[in-house]
Scaffold this motif. Structure first.
Motif, PDB file in Angstrom:
ATOM      1  N   SER A 383       0.810  -1.217   0.000  1.00 13.68           N
ATOM      2  CA  SER A 383       0.000   0.000   0.000  1.00 13.68           C
ATOM      3  C   SER A 383       0.845   1.269   0.000  1.00 13.68           C
ATOM      4  O   SER A 383       0.343   2.347  -0.319  1.00 13.68           O
ATOM      5  N   GLY A 384       2.139   1.136   0.343  1.00  9.68           N
ATOM      6  CA  GLY A 384       3.004   2.303   0.315  1.00  9.68           C
ATOM      7  C   GLY A 384       3.167   2.868  -1.081  1.00  9.68           C
ATOM      8  O   GLY A 384       3.556   4.027  -1.244  1.00  9.68           O
ATOM      9  N   LEU A 385       2.888   2.039  -2.106  1.00  6.36           N
ATOM     10  CA  LEU A 385       2.957   2.536  -3.468  1.00  6.36           C
ATOM     11  C   LEU A 385       1.804   3.473  -3.782  1.00  6.36           C
ATOM     12  O   LEU A 385       1.918   4.350  -4.644  1.00  6.36           O
ATOM     13  N   VAL A 386       0.691   3.259  -3.114  1.00  2.17           N
ATOM     14  CA  VAL A 386      -0.506   4.057  -3.376  1.00  2.17           C
ATOM     15  C   VAL A 386      -0.454   5.375  -2.614  1.00  2.17           C
ATOM     16  O   VAL A 386      -0.836   6.427  -3.132  1.00  2.17           O
ATOM     17  N   MET A 387       0.045   5.329  -1.380  1.00  2.00           N
ATOM     18  CA  MET A 387       0.062   6.523  -0.535  1.00  2.00           C
ATOM     19  C   MET A 387       1.422   6.631   0.141  1.00  2.00           C
ATOM     20  O   MET A 387       1.821   5.766   0.899  1.00  2.00           O
ATOM     21  N   HIS A 388       2.141   7.706  -0.178  1.00  2.00           N
ATOM     22  CA  HIS A 388       3.434   7.926   0.453  1.00  2.00           C
ATOM     23  C   HIS A 388       3.747   9.421   0.406  1.00  2.00           C
ATOM     24  O   HIS A 388       3.147  10.167  -0.374  1.00  2.00           O
ATOM     25  N   PRO A 389       4.684   9.877   1.229  1.00  2.00           N
ATOM     26  CA  PRO A 389       5.037  11.300   1.213  1.00  2.00           C
ATOM     27  C   PRO A 389       5.589  11.713  -0.142  1.00  2.00           C
ATOM     28  O   PRO A 389       6.276  10.941  -0.811  1.00  2.00           O
ATOM     29  N   VAL A 390       5.284  12.933  -0.549  1.00  2.00           N
ATOM     30  CA  VAL A 390       5.811  13.471  -1.802  1.00  2.00           C
ATOM     31  C   VAL A 390       6.915  14.467  -1.471  1.00  2.00           C
ATOM     32  O   VAL A 390       7.163  14.791  -0.303  1.00  2.00           O
ATOM     33  N   THR A 391       7.568  14.962  -2.496  1.00  2.00           N
ATOM     34  CA  THR A 391       8.699  15.868  -2.285  1.00  2.00           C
ATOM     35  C   THR A 391       8.299  17.094  -1.473  1.00  2.00           C
ATOM     36  O   THR A 391       9.057  17.561  -0.617  1.00  2.00           O
ATOM     37  N   ALA A 392       7.112  17.609  -1.729  1.00  2.00           N
ATOM     38  CA  ALA A 392       6.665  18.815  -1.020  1.00  2.00           C
ATOM     39  C   ALA A 392       6.605  18.590   0.483  1.00  2.00           C
ATOM     40  O   ALA A 392       6.794  19.532   1.270  1.00  2.00           O
ATOM     41  N   ASP A 393       6.357  17.347   0.919  1.00  2.00           N
ATOM     42  CA  ASP A 393       6.270  17.064   2.352  1.00  2.00           C
ATOM     43  C   ASP A 393       7.614  17.166   3.056  1.00  2.00           C
ATOM     44  O   ASP A 393       7.668  17.200   4.299  1.00  2.00           O
TER      45      ASP A 393
END
Length: 475
Positions: A383-393
């Motif tokens: 599930s980490g592929l679906v929801m993970h921190p992006v660069t902006a975070d």
């Protein structure tokens, strides 16, 4: 062609390469012209990597032979020299994670095979040798353009007999003028030169398509129409695509003059159709691609292993089984390279090359093993592929910074470092870059089933071992 007397690679640096990309080459990306690939956000990551790769060719480095020339451009006169070339392939592949299907060492070694068997080119043999020496001394970044436009494959000539496939339309004192298209020229927007030759067998009435030549990408009349870049903005949201998207392009030749000293085949259907057996280029090319396949599998394994350990999934029996299968894929592909390099032998042209049977097996198996490796990475990262921190975070001032950093905290890393791993995994498993990677490996040697049948012929021809248990059962 004048041969340079300067020391090998003199003045060829990453900096000079980047400056040279503003040489007037006509590259269209998603329908828009790219003025400078070194600074366009869609291409600057790939250009920067190629510059770094050129700088890796140090006199005392792994990519350069004792004579100061790049090992990818070196003919081998012993098994040790073949293995040295293989180590150079592995070093280049590791720098890119094996994600560049057309890293410059591929066509460099194809050209080297042609130079070692230059007599195949008849009256143009000296042209091949001279161009190889020139490319080797300059450490040119080469790629090739060999496939025909799909319309010609299925529809044939148009109502007025016109065809889109590249062909010679006339000659003059300066050279051959060509018109038409070649496609899927991977890496071509970033290359110094294109090496062009036919991919499919030609008919006796297709002498105008019996061509082999080299041409600078910045040649007047040559235009590259590339697919859209997979690089993301910001680059950190697609960390692999933004650095290693080599681009694929259709090459349009609008009455392009190919100087005689860059012409290697002209009008000789037999020489074009027998290019591969007539030069032995297959063993050279398959050696590079087999090494790359092994290193690419390593990259997938290492990424999956890190994702599993950070998330704690490496303690789950199922995930451990999946990691074990990934490790088996790596070892299978590595073992085939070792087998091929152990079985080196002189070829018909007096050069030493790998045993082609393990190399062919690697290509055949990788068409199925790489897609399977990506399936395993998907299962492990989950599930980490679906929801993970992006660069902006990663910006401390962003709304989700503190939450993401805590929520995704893993074993030994904070949540943002974990997020960078997951973004790389998503690049290989969910994004356009990763989808293209799977398709590329599946079709690298053509339709997989067709190559399996071809491998039967290759394998059977190399068999010389008796089977005492079976002897007599069929006679």
């Amino acid at each position: 062609m004048a041969t340079s007397t300067a020391p090998p690679n003199a003045g060829r640096t990453g900096t000079s390469y980047l400056a040279g990309l503003a040489d007037g080459r006509r590259v269209y990306l998603a329908g828009e012209p790219v003025a400078d690939l070194a600074h366009d956000p869609s291409t600057e990551g790939m250009a920067a990597f190629l510059a770094e790769l050129l700088d890796e060719h140090r006199p005392d480095g792994e990519l350069t032979g004792p004579d100061g020339h790049p090992l990818a451009y070196s003919l081998a006169h012993s098994g040790d020299e073949v293995r040295a070339r293989g180590r150079a392939f592995a070093r280049i592949a590791r720098l890119s994670g094996g994600l560049m299907g057309r890293s410059p060492d591929f066509v460099a070694t194809v050209l080297t095979a042609c130079a070692g068997a230059a007599d195949h080119f008849g009256p143009y043999a000296d042209h091949v040798r001279a161009y190889w020496r020139h490319a080797r001394a300059a450490n040119l970044l080469l790629t090739h353009a060999i496939s025909d436009p799909p319309a010609d494959r299925h529809l044939g000539p148009g109502p007025n007999g016109e065809v889109q496939t590249l062909r010679a339309i006339r000659t003059n004192d300066e050279g051959v003028v060509v018109r038409g298209a070649k496609m899927l020229a991977t890496l071509s927007p970033f290359a110094d030169d294109l090496v062009v030759y036919p991919f499919r067998p030609l008919g006796e009435n297709e002498t105008d398509q019996a061509l082999c030549f080299a041409v600078p990408v910045a040649t007047p009349g040559l235009t590259l129409y590339s697919r859209p870049s997979y690089a993301s903005t910001p680059a950190g949201d697609g960390p692999l695509a933004s650095r290693f998207d080599e681009l694929d392009a259709v090459c349009h030749f609008d009455d392009v003059l190919i100087p005689w000293d860059r012409v290697f085949i002209h009008g000789d259907v037999a020489a074009a159709n027998n290019l591969r057996p007539g030069t032995g280029m297959t063993s050279y090319a398959w050696h590079q691609s087999a090494v790359r396949a092994w290193i690419k599998a390593e990259t997938v394994y290492d990424l999956a292993d890190r994702c599993a350990k950070v998330s704690g999934r490496d303690r789950q029996p199922l995930v451990r089984q999946q990691l074990g299968e990934l490790g088996g894929i790596v070892e299978t592909l590595r073992g085939l390279v070792v087998s091929a390099e152990t079985g080196t032998r002189p070829d018909d042209f007096g050069q030493h090359v790998c045993d082609p049977v393990p190399l062919a097996a690697s290509g055949m198996l990788n068409a199925r093993l790489y897609p399977r490796a990506i399936e395993l990475l998907q299962a492990i990262a989950s599930s980490g592929l679906v929801m993970h921190p992006v660069t902006a975070d990663e910006d401390p001032g962003s709304a989700g910074h503190a939450f993401m950093r805590t929520y995704f905290t893993g074993a030994g890393v904070d949540g943002l470092a974990h997020g960078r791993l997951l973004r790389a995994a998503a690049d290989l498993t969910m994004n356009r870059f990763g989808t293209r990677q799977v398709l590329y490996e599946r079709l690298f040697l053509g339709p997989p089933e067709t190559f399996q049948a071809k491998f039967y012929d290759i394998f059977a021809a190399g068999r010389s071992v008796d089977s005492p248990v079976l002897d007599g059962l069929d006679g």
